[in-house]
Motif scaffolding. Structure first.
Motif, PDB file in Angstrom:
ATOM      1  N   GLU A  36       0.689  -1.363   0.014  1.00 54.44           N
ATOM      2  CA  GLU A  36       0.095  -0.015   0.129  1.00 54.44           C
ATOM      3  C   GLU A  36       0.853   1.275  -0.100  1.00 54.44           C
ATOM      4  N   LYS A  37       1.737   1.478   0.762  1.00 54.23           N
ATOM      5  CA  LYS A  37       2.761   2.379   0.684  1.00 54.23           C
ATOM      6  C   LYS A  37       3.716   2.603  -0.438  1.00 54.23           C
ATOM      7  N   ALA A  38       3.939   1.474  -0.900  1.00 54.19           N
ATOM      8  CA  ALA A  38       4.777   1.564  -2.292  1.00 54.19           C
ATOM      9  C   ALA A  38       3.839   2.266  -3.295  1.00 54.19           C
ATOM     10  N   LEU A  39       2.491   1.737  -3.543  1.00 52.88           N
ATOM     11  CA  LEU A  39       1.409   2.313  -4.392  1.00 52.88           C
ATOM     12  C   LEU A  39       1.578   3.805  -4.228  1.00 52.88           C
ATOM     13  N   GLU A  40       1.147   4.104  -2.864  1.00 53.33           N
ATOM     14  CA  GLU A  40       1.299   5.473  -2.582  1.00 53.33           C
ATOM     15  C   GLU A  40       2.453   6.260  -3.308  1.00 53.33           C
ATOM     16  N   LYS A  41       3.443   5.762  -2.741  1.00 57.33           N
ATOM     17  CA  LYS A  41       5.071   6.518  -3.299  1.00 57.33           C
ATOM     18  C   LYS A  41       4.840   6.642  -4.826  1.00 57.33           C
ATOM     19  N   VAL A  42       4.664   5.684  -5.370  1.00 60.30           N
ATOM     20  CA  VAL A  42       4.997   5.539  -6.903  1.00 60.30           C
ATOM     21  C   VAL A  42       4.071   6.575  -7.579  1.00 60.30           C
ATOM     22  N   ASN A  43       2.723   6.562  -7.152  1.00 61.23           N
ATOM     23  CA  ASN A  43       1.630   7.500  -7.680  1.00 61.23           C
ATOM     24  C   ASN A  43       2.033   8.911  -7.849  1.00 61.23           C
ATOM     25  N   SER A  44       2.974   9.164  -6.566  1.00 66.21           N
ATOM     26  CA  SER A  44       3.695  10.378  -6.416  1.00 66.21           C
ATOM     27  C   SER A  44       4.878  10.788  -7.200  1.00 66.21           C
ATOM     28  N   GLU A  45       5.728   9.609  -7.336  1.00 67.55           N
ATOM     29  CA  GLU A  45       7.108   9.682  -7.776  1.00 67.55           C
ATOM     30  C   GLU A  45       6.666   9.783  -9.503  1.00 67.55           C
ATOM     31  N   ASN A  46       5.792   9.153  -9.990  1.00 66.17           N
ATOM     32  CA  ASN A  46       5.687   8.940 -11.226  1.00 66.17           C
ATOM     33  C   ASN A  46       5.077  10.096 -11.942  1.00 66.17           C
ATOM     34  N   THR A  47       4.693  11.109 -11.126  1.00 67.67           N
ATOM     35  CA  THR A  47       4.237  12.472 -11.703  1.00 67.67           C
ATOM     36  C   THR A  47       5.336  12.867 -12.599  1.00 67.67           C
ATOM     37  N   PRO A  48       4.764  13.323 -14.009  1.00 69.54           N
ATOM     38  CA  PRO A  48       6.021  13.714 -14.934  1.00 69.54           C
ATOM     39  C   PRO A  48       6.674  15.052 -14.556  1.00 69.54           C
ATOM     40  N   ARG A  49       8.090  15.069 -14.539  1.00 73.29           N
ATOM     41  CA  ARG A  49       8.615  16.219 -14.169  1.00 73.29           C
ATOM     42  C   ARG A  49       8.783  17.097 -15.330  1.00 73.29           C
ATOM     43  N   PHE A  50       7.869  17.794 -15.827  1.00 66.88           N
ATOM     44  CA  PHE A  50       7.995  18.717 -17.208  1.00 66.88           C
ATOM     45  C   PHE A  50       8.905  19.599 -17.261  1.00 66.88           C
ATOM     46  N   ASP A  51       9.287  20.380 -16.307  1.00 70.35           N
ATOM     47  CA  ASP A  51      10.525  21.312 -15.986  1.00 70.35           C
ATOM     48  C   ASP A  51      11.775  20.574 -16.380  1.00 70.35           C
ATOM     49  N   SER A  52      12.102  19.591 -15.769  1.00 75.85           N
ATOM     50  CA  SER A  52      13.321  18.684 -15.982  1.00 75.85           C
ATOM     51  C   SER A  52      13.373  17.997 -17.438  1.00 75.85           C
ATOM     52  N   ILE A  53      12.058  17.626 -17.833  1.00 75.83           N
ATOM     53  CA  ILE A  53      12.021  17.349 -19.416  1.00 75.83           C
ATOM     54  C   ILE A  53      12.483  18.313 -20.251  1.00 75.83           C
ATOM     55  N   GLN A  54      11.929  19.631 -20.120  1.00 79.89           N
ATOM     56  CA  GLN A  54      12.212  20.641 -20.947  1.00 79.89           C
ATOM     57  C   GLN A  54      13.696  21.054 -20.871  1.00 79.89           C
ATOM     58  N   TRP A  55      14.458  21.177 -19.718  1.00 83.67           N
ATOM     59  CA  TRP A  55      15.676  21.248 -19.348  1.00 83.67           C
ATOM     60  C   TRP A  55      16.458  20.359 -20.407  1.00 83.67           C
ATOM     61  N   TYR A  56      16.198  18.989 -20.157  1.00 83.97           N
ATOM     62  CA  TYR A  56      16.717  17.926 -20.989  1.00 83.97           C
ATOM     63  C   TYR A  56      16.773  18.091 -22.455  1.00 83.97           C
ATOM     64  N   CYS A  57      15.683  18.662 -23.066  1.00 82.77           N
ATOM     65  CA  CYS A  57      15.374  18.885 -24.455  1.00 82.77           C
ATOM     66  C   CYS A  57      16.137  19.943 -24.921  1.00 82.77           C
ATOM     67  N   SER A  58      16.164  21.012 -23.910  1.00 85.66           N
ATOM     68  CA  SER A  58      16.917  22.344 -24.264  1.00 85.66           C
ATOM     69  C   SER A  58      18.291  22.104 -24.371  1.00 85.66           C
ATOM     70  N   THR A  59      18.639  21.281 -23.288  1.00 83.58           N
ATOM     71  CA  THR A  59      20.049  21.082 -23.328  1.00 83.58           C
ATOM     72  C   THR A  59      20.761  20.207 -24.287  1.00 83.58           C
ATOM     73  N   VAL A  60      20.048  19.254 -24.825  1.00 85.99           N
ATOM     74  CA  VAL A  60      20.614  18.342 -26.107  1.00 85.99           C
ATOM     75  C   VAL A  60      20.172  18.737 -27.254  1.00 85.99           C
ATOM     76  N   GLY A  61      19.093  19.964 -27.447  1.00 89.69           N
ATOM     77  CA  GLY A  61      18.865  20.299 -28.586  1.00 89.69           C
ATOM     78  C   GLY A  61      17.700  19.513 -29.177  1.00 89.69           C
ATOM     79  N   ILE A  62      16.631  18.988 -28.339  1.00 89.36           N
ATOM     80  CA  ILE A  62      15.531  18.435 -29.050  1.00 89.36           C
ATOM     81  C   ILE A  62      14.212  19.462 -28.604  1.00 89.36           C
ATOM     82  N   ASP A  63      13.582  19.473 -29.813  1.00 90.47           N
ATOM     83  CA  ASP A  63      12.359  20.426 -29.445  1.00 90.47           C
ATOM     84  C   ASP A  63      11.189  19.546 -28.582  1.00 90.47           C
TER      85      ASP A  63
END
Length: 545
Positions: free
Chosen positions: A503-530
């Motif tokens: 139960e605790k594991a499910l609770e944690k992954v529901n939070s941890e799997n939330t997409p980190r769009f700011d980090s994804i945008q940093w990655y795309c910008s850094t490597v040159g992907i739109d």
């Protein structure tokens, strides 16, 4: 704190000579000025200063990343690492004034003041504020600034955009598509014991709904702290601060805790080594600085050709987007595998016989090789363990993908082969701390945060992978296409070891799997992907659910 000081550049390090001058002017004692400076500086600081008003060169370090050699009336040389200074000495033309044996280590929390002219020097602890360096000599006429004229023509101009962190809300269309996928992901059948979903490679369920990964699980057998201590005693230095081991150090939570444990709990004197392959985040660098400065540990930072590596990542991500396959996602991360080869090289250079890693066995994922068609093996000692036949199978899988998608045949190919060799072929001479002591999440996080002000990422609830700039991007692909991420495997391994409830594991992954769009945008910008082009392509990939 020092707003009254004139600021003439955008460099943080400008504050170092500014404060050193300020404190020296106030006290008239250079040793006292050093002491005050290092009470103000936060993080690693190995400095070299040539004051305009003194006939001296000043060196100081709070983590030991400084080496020097002096020969009276001849020269004074210094560098951040012993091998650099040694190679310089070997390449001096004519009759070299130094031998490699002349190299001295400026240990953590020490300062050295050498007098220009005769190169006499003195070394003292930074904290010895009541003393003064006997070699300090004032200059009658301050040194004048000399303007340097650039003589190189047609010099290429590079614009570094990696520091321009611009995050903006994901478009509503992307959010809407993601929410639709999440509804189907939440409906996936999962193991009744762990939380692995039905989309996991080679997963099977028995009549009780328990997966084969749980049924074949063998609890981790720890060697024990006593056995680990006996092992280390064979290598432990008996002479003061002489290094006795190398520690690969990403700045992540496991390697950070391992560094703390080896130094503080077991009394070893490690050298920390980090490999920046282009995706080491600023957060990780700050945590490396915090840990090494507080522990007084020498830090070796080996950097790849960052621009070249990021260009390789861009080419491989672009190729992947033309033919998306979950099995080829590790190509995005191939550039970091060379650190295993560099570990072996550094051990030779520093004459060390021991390398200690902090590799959490609970982080074994298995699905990355699973998506290459490789069935799981159980009871691995290291995360890079693969049978020979499985290594061959992996090569055949990638060979087929390269033939099906010629865009992969680009300038990164040699580096990809080198990464495979470094990870799966060469001998790894590492001893894993967590083969001997249990990995305890709460203890690790509490120790790092309370004792070292270790920094977490406010954009996610997990402390795992926050120093890796690629993780948010590839986990988003795994999540939207397969319905799970690395977090699901990690929490499932914890369940099998009895460290967390389902139960605790499910609770944690529901939070941890939330997409980190700011980090994804940093990655795309850094490597040159739109970003706005890549995410819709990912959303169009047929899902496994």
């Amino acid at each position: 704190k020092y707003q009254d000081e004139q600021k003439i550049s955008e460099l943080d390090s400008e504050l170092i000579p500014t404060l050193l001058s300020r404190f020296y002017a106030a006290t008239g004692n250079l040793q006292s000025a050093f002491n005050q400076l290092y009470q103000e500086v936060y993080g690693m600081a190995s400095i070299a200063v040539l004051p305009a008003g003194l006939k001296n060169i000043l060196l100081a370090t709070n983590n030991g990343s400084l080496y020097f050699a002096s020969k009276k009336e001849t020269a004074f040389i210094f560098a951040s690492e012993r091998p650099i200074l040694k190679k310089f000495i070997e390449k001096l033309s004519g009759s070299p004034p130094f031998s490699p044996s002349a190299i001295q280590h400026l240990e953590a929390n020490s300062a050295c003041v050498a007098r220009l002219g005769d190169f006499d020097f003195s070394v003292q602890p930074i904290s010895a504020a009541e003393h003064e360096f006997p070699t300090v000599e004032k200059r009658n006429q301050p040194l004048a600034a000399v303007e340097i004229t650039e003589k190189v023509k047609d010099k290429p101009v590079y614009v570094n955009t990696s520091m321009e962190r611009r995050a903006y809300p994901a478009p509503p269309s992307i959010i809407h598509e993601l929410e639709q996928k999440q509804e189907r992901i939440n409906a996936l059948k999962r193991c009744s014991k762990c939380i692995l979903p039905e989309t996991f490679p080679f997963i099977e369920f028995d009549d009780a709904g328990i997966c084969n990964y749980c049924n074949n699980h063998h609890p981790i057998q720890y060697g024990g702290l006593e056995a680990f201590s006996r092992l280390l005693n064979q290598y432990q230095s008996s002479s003061g601060g002489k290094p006795d081991c190398l520690m690969p150090f990403s700045g992540g939570r496991d390697s950070s805790y391992a560094l703390h444990f080896i130094k503080k709990e077991l009394g070893m004197n490690p050298i920390a080594f980090s490999y920046d392959w282009g995706m080491l985040t600023d957060l990780a660098r700050r945590n490396q600085s915090r840990m090494c400065s507080r522990l007084g540990i020498e830090h070796l930072l080996v950097s790849a050709d960052i621009r070249k590596n990021r260009e390789h990542i861009r080419k491989n991500v672009s190729a992947w987007l033309k033919r998306p396959r979950l099995g080829t996602i590790p190509l995005f991360m191939a550039g970091d595998k060379k650190f295993l080869y560099i570990v072996n090289q550094l051990m030779k250079e520093y004459n060390l016989q021991l390398s200690i890693v902090g590799e959490n066995l609970l982080e074994t994922t298995r699905f990355k090789t699973g998506f290459c068609g490789i069935k799981p093996t159980f009871g691995n000692t290291f995360t890079y363990t693969l049978r020979y036949r499985d290594k061959l199978k992996m090569l055949l899988f990638y060979g087929k993908e390269y033939l099906m998608n010629p865009a992969y045949i680009n300038s990164s190919l040699l580096d990809i082969l080198d990464a495979f060799r470094s990870y799966y072929v060469i001998r790894h001479r590492n001893i894993n701390l967590f083969n001997y002591i249990p990995w305890e999440e709460e203890r690790i996080e509490r120790t790092l945060i309370e004792q070292y002000d270790w920094e977490t990422d406010p954009g996610t609830s997990t402390t795992w992978r926050i120093g890796d700039g690629t993780a948010a991007f590839y986990n988003y692909i795994y999540y939207t296409v397969a319905g799970f991420t690395e977090n699901d495997t990690f929490r499932s391994n914890q369940i099998r070891e009895g460290l967390i409830t389902r139960e605790k594991a499910l609770e944690k992954v529901n939070s941890e799997n939330t997409p980190r769009f700011d980090s994804i945008q940093w990655y795309c910008s850094t490597v040159g992907i739109d970003f706005k082009t890549a995410i819709p392509i990912i959303h169009r990939i047929p899902t496994l659910y």
